[in-house]
Scaffold this motif. Structure first.
Motif, PDB file in Angstrom:
ATOM      1  N   THR A 296       0.809  -1.222   0.000  1.00  5.92           N
ATOM      2  CA  THR A 296       0.000   0.000   0.000  1.00  5.92           C
ATOM      3  C   THR A 296       0.836   1.262   0.000  1.00  5.92           C
ATOM      4  OG1 THR A 296      -0.142   0.106   2.440  1.00  5.92           O
ATOM      5  CG2 THR A 296      -1.796  -1.223   1.279  1.00  5.92           C
ATOM      6  N   ARG A 297       2.156   1.107  -0.008  1.00  2.00           N
ATOM      7  CA  ARG A 297       3.039   2.275  -0.039  1.00  2.00           C
ATOM      8  C   ARG A 297       4.228   1.986  -0.936  1.00  2.00           C
ATOM      9  NH1 ARG A 297       3.826   1.740   6.328  1.00  2.00           N
ATOM     10  NH2 ARG A 297       1.723   0.977   5.979  1.00  2.00           N
ATOM     11  N   ALA A 298       4.857   3.028  -1.398  1.00  5.79           N
ATOM     12  CA  ALA A 298       5.966   2.877  -2.338  1.00  5.79           C
ATOM     13  C   ALA A 298       7.258   2.542  -1.615  1.00  5.79           C
ATOM     14  CB  ALA A 298       6.136   4.164  -3.143  1.00  5.79           C
ATOM     15  N   GLY A 299       8.161   1.909  -2.362  1.00  7.87           N
ATOM     16  CA  GLY A 299       9.498   1.685  -1.845  1.00  7.87           C
ATOM     17  C   GLY A 299       9.716   0.261  -1.359  1.00  7.87           C
ATOM     18  N   ALA A 300      10.945   0.018  -0.899  1.00  8.81           N
ATOM     19  CA  ALA A 300      11.323  -1.312  -0.429  1.00  8.81           C
ATOM     20  C   ALA A 300      11.352  -1.319   1.091  1.00  8.81           C
ATOM     21  CB  ALA A 300      12.674  -1.703  -1.024  1.00  8.81           C
ATOM     22  N   ALA A 301      12.504  -1.021   1.682  1.00 11.96           N
ATOM     23  CA  ALA A 301      12.610  -1.059   3.137  1.00 11.96           C
ATOM     24  C   ALA A 301      11.607  -0.115   3.797  1.00 11.96           C
ATOM     25  CB  ALA A 301      14.034  -0.704   3.558  1.00 11.96           C
ATOM     26  N   GLN A 302      11.377   1.046   3.193  1.00 11.04           N
ATOM     27  CA  GLN A 302      10.495   2.039   3.809  1.00 11.04           C
ATOM     28  C   GLN A 302       9.025   1.639   3.754  1.00 11.04           C
ATOM     29  OE1 GLN A 302      12.423   2.373   1.093  1.00 11.04           O
ATOM     30  NE2 GLN A 302      11.765   4.059  -0.208  1.00 11.04           N
ATOM     31  N   ALA A 303       8.694   0.569   3.036  1.00  9.39           N
ATOM     32  CA  ALA A 303       7.300   0.131   2.945  1.00  9.39           C
ATOM     33  C   ALA A 303       6.897  -0.798   4.079  1.00  9.39           C
ATOM     34  CB  ALA A 303       7.076  -0.576   1.608  1.00  9.39           C
ATOM     35  N   ALA A 304       7.842  -1.228   4.909  1.00 10.60           N
ATOM     36  CA  ALA A 304       7.538  -2.196   5.959  1.00 10.60           C
ATOM     37  C   ALA A 304       6.582  -1.613   6.996  1.00 10.60           C
ATOM     38  CB  ALA A 304       8.827  -2.649   6.639  1.00 10.60           C
ATOM     39  N   PRO A 305       5.521  -2.348   7.350  1.00 12.63           N
ATOM     40  CA  PRO A 305       4.572  -1.854   8.350  1.00 12.63           C
ATOM     41  C   PRO A 305       5.093  -2.064   9.764  1.00 12.63           C
ATOM     42  CG  PRO A 305       3.910  -4.019   7.629  1.00 12.63           C
ATOM     43  CD  PRO A 305       5.116  -3.639   6.789  1.00 12.63           C
ATOM     44  N   ASP A 306       4.511  -1.333  10.726  1.00 17.18           N
ATOM     45  CA  ASP A 306       4.864  -1.578  12.128  1.00 17.18           C
ATOM     46  C   ASP A 306       3.823  -2.499  12.761  1.00 17.18           C
ATOM     47  OD1 ASP A 306       2.630  -0.013  12.944  1.00 17.18           O
ATOM     48  OD2 ASP A 306       3.861   1.800  13.070  1.00 17.18           O
ATOM     49  N   ALA A 307       4.088  -2.896  13.993  1.00 20.02           N
ATOM     50  CA  ALA A 307       3.239  -3.894  14.655  1.00 20.02           C
ATOM     51  C   ALA A 307       1.807  -3.407  14.816  1.00 20.02           C
ATOM     52  CB  ALA A 307       3.838  -4.255  16.010  1.00 20.02           C
ATOM     53  N   ALA A 308       1.613  -2.129  15.104  1.00 22.01           N
ATOM     54  CA  ALA A 308       0.268  -1.601  15.310  1.00 22.01           C
ATOM     55  C   ALA A 308      -0.546  -1.666  14.021  1.00 22.01           C
ATOM     56  CB  ALA A 308       0.341  -0.166  15.825  1.00 22.01           C
ATOM     57  N   GLU A 309       0.084  -1.354  12.895  1.00 23.45           N
ATOM     58  CA  GLU A 309      -0.617  -1.409  11.612  1.00 23.45           C
ATOM     59  C   GLU A 309      -1.039  -2.841  11.284  1.00 23.45           C
ATOM     60  OE1 GLU A 309       1.349   2.056   8.890  1.00 23.45           O
ATOM     61  OE2 GLU A 309       2.682   0.434   9.511  1.00 23.45           O
ATOM     62  N   VAL A 310      -0.152  -3.785  11.570  1.00 19.96           N
ATOM     63  CA  VAL A 310      -0.470  -5.183  11.293  1.00 19.96           C
ATOM     64  C   VAL A 310      -1.615  -5.651  12.185  1.00 19.96           C
ATOM     65  CG1 VAL A 310       0.430  -7.538  11.274  1.00 19.96           C
ATOM     66  CG2 VAL A 310       1.887  -5.644  10.542  1.00 19.96           C
ATOM     67  N   ALA A 311      -1.543  -5.300  13.462  1.00 16.58           N
ATOM     68  CA  ALA A 311      -2.616  -5.695  14.386  1.00 16.58           C
ATOM     69  C   ALA A 311      -3.955  -5.122  13.947  1.00 16.58           C
ATOM     70  CB  ALA A 311      -2.267  -5.235  15.805  1.00 16.58           C
ATOM     71  N   ALA A 312      -3.955  -3.884  13.462  1.00 21.23           N
ATOM     72  CA  ALA A 312      -5.201  -3.256  13.029  1.00 21.23           C
ATOM     73  C   ALA A 312      -5.783  -3.977  11.814  1.00 21.23           C
ATOM     74  CB  ALA A 312      -4.960  -1.777  12.709  1.00 21.23           C
ATOM     75  N   LEU A 313      -4.929  -4.359  10.858  1.00 23.40           N
ATOM     76  CA  LEU A 313      -5.428  -5.061   9.677  1.00 23.40           C
ATOM     77  C   LEU A 313      -5.962  -6.441  10.057  1.00 23.40           C
ATOM     78  CD1 LEU A 313      -5.878  -5.270   6.652  1.00 23.40           C
ATOM     79  CD2 LEU A 313      -3.499  -6.053   6.410  1.00 23.40           C
ATOM     80  N   LEU A 314      -5.268  -7.149  10.919  1.00 15.61           N
ATOM     81  CA  LEU A 314      -5.736  -8.460  11.347  1.00 15.61           C
ATOM     82  C   LEU A 314      -7.083  -8.359  12.047  1.00 15.61           C
ATOM     83  CD1 LEU A 314      -2.353  -9.896  12.658  1.00 15.61           C
ATOM     84  CD2 LEU A 314      -3.650 -10.784  10.718  1.00 15.61           C
ATOM     85  N   ALA A 315      -7.221  -7.338  12.886  1.00 13.67           N
ATOM     86  CA  ALA A 315      -8.490  -7.155  13.595  1.00 13.67           C
ATOM     87  C   ALA A 315      -9.613  -6.786  12.635  1.00 13.67           C
ATOM     88  CB  ALA A 315      -8.323  -6.069  14.657  1.00 13.67           C
ATOM     89  N   ARG A 316      -9.300  -5.935  11.635  1.00 18.28           N
ATOM     90  CA  ARG A 316     -10.326  -5.521  10.671  1.00 18.28           C
ATOM     91  C   ARG A 316     -10.822  -6.693   9.858  1.00 18.28           C
ATOM     92  NH1 ARG A 316      -8.178  -2.006   5.927  1.00 18.28           N
ATOM     93  NH2 ARG A 316      -8.190  -4.017   4.858  1.00 18.28           N
TER      94      ARG A 316
END
Length: 319
Positions: A296-316
């Motif tokens: 959902t974002r451009a780039g390589a290393a800079q595109a990595a999500p953080d734990a909170a973003e992952v938790a939010a997607l899993l919950a959604r």
């Protein structure tokens, strides 16, 4: 001196990426105007290390850079996200690796890699990098370094009882060394890599699991096949008690703009979840969420999500 805490050891490449966004991939002889461009950290080793760090997991990266301005850029970015680079060595004879990435409007990518220092060291260099394995909970490897070195390091890790996760990308022209199938506890190819390894292009769960059977026959305990927007198939010959040996995780629903880092972020999410004790099915789902968010974002290393973003997607997605 106190012992280091358990960490994930990532052994792999560090590059600087030069990225160009275009309307379509150029045909032979065609010149295109680039409508956007960027320069940033890449390389499958660095990408996976940063993705692990952003999930809050201790991680150490081992490999090589040159002694040049690109190395300074790479190390600064790694330090910002607290990747331990003690075993990221400097090569005075070869430059830092570079990747040239073209991305079309559909978010698909084409990549050319100049390995530089990443590819300059064979299996005799194993003792230089192997200290990163001390107290590691898992080691993550890819194929942007000399295959003989990967075999030597995987063999050492297995001898120390450390699980080995192998991302077989890019698949060497001569094929993946036979020894790596047996040395890898987990192998994580995408569709094209699966075809290169097994002769089967997986298009659904059934074809993916047929390819997984071939990898099992060659000695790999767990095969996880990434099918992009179709999801992820997994198969293991060592399921935990009460756990399914095979399964499928559908893709998450996100608006993808750039798939460059998806596979690396998937692997980081998978590894992090496994070392934290999740089941294989749960870890694959966690990895799939990480990979989806990276698109959902451009780039390589800079595109990595953080734990909170992952938790939010899993919950959604549970709702």
């Amino acid at each position: 001196m106190s012992a280091r805490p358990a960490h994930i050891a990532v052994i792999g490449s560090t590059n600087i990426d030069f990225v160009a966004h275009v309307s379509h991939f150029p045909r032979p002889g065609e010149t295109l105007h680039v409508h956007d461009s960027a320069t940033g950290l890449g390389g499958k080793g660095a990408n996976q290390a940063i993705a692990v760090a952003r999930l809050g997991q201790a991680v150490e990266l081992a490999g090589w850079t040159g002694r040049d301005m690109l190395a300074d850029m790479a190390r600064a970015t790694l330090h910002e996200v607290r990747v331990n680079t003690h075993w990221l060595l400097s090569d005075g004879l070869n430059g830092t690796g570079r990747a040239f990435i073209t991305i079309n409007q559909a978010g698909e990518n084409q990549i050319l890699v100049d390995g530089g220092a990443n590819m300059a060291h064979g299996d005799t260099a194993c003792p230089l990098l192997s200290p990163v394995l001390a107290q590691a909970a898992m080691v993550m490897m890819q194929m942007e370094m000399d295959p003989a070195l990967m075999v030597a390091l995987a063999r050492q890790a297995r001898g120390m009882g450390i699980p080995v996760m192998l991302d077989p990308a890019p698949v060497p022209a001569a094929g993946l060394p036979d020894a790596l199938y047996a040395l890898a506890d987990i192998i994580t190819p995408n569709e094209n890599e699966t075809r290169a390894l097994t002769g089967i292009l997986p298009t659904d769960q059934a074809t993916a699991l047929r390819a997984a059977d071939i990898m099992h026959a060659r000695g790999t305990g767990t095969a996880i096949i990434k099918l992009g927007s179709r999801g992820v198939a997994y198969s293991t010959i060592h399921p935990r008690e009460g756990e399914d040996a095979r399964g499928f995780v559908p893709a998450f629903h996100v608006r993808s703009i750039d798939t460059v880092a998806a596979g690396d972020c998937f692997n980081a999410g998978l590894a992090t979840a496994l070392v934290r004790g999740q089941t294989l099915a749960g870890a694959v789902r966690h990895g799939a969420a990480c990979g989806a968010l990276a698109t959902t974002r451009a780039g390589a290393a800079q595109a990595a999500p953080d734990a909170a973003e992952v938790a939010a997607l899993l919950a959604r997605e549970k709702e």
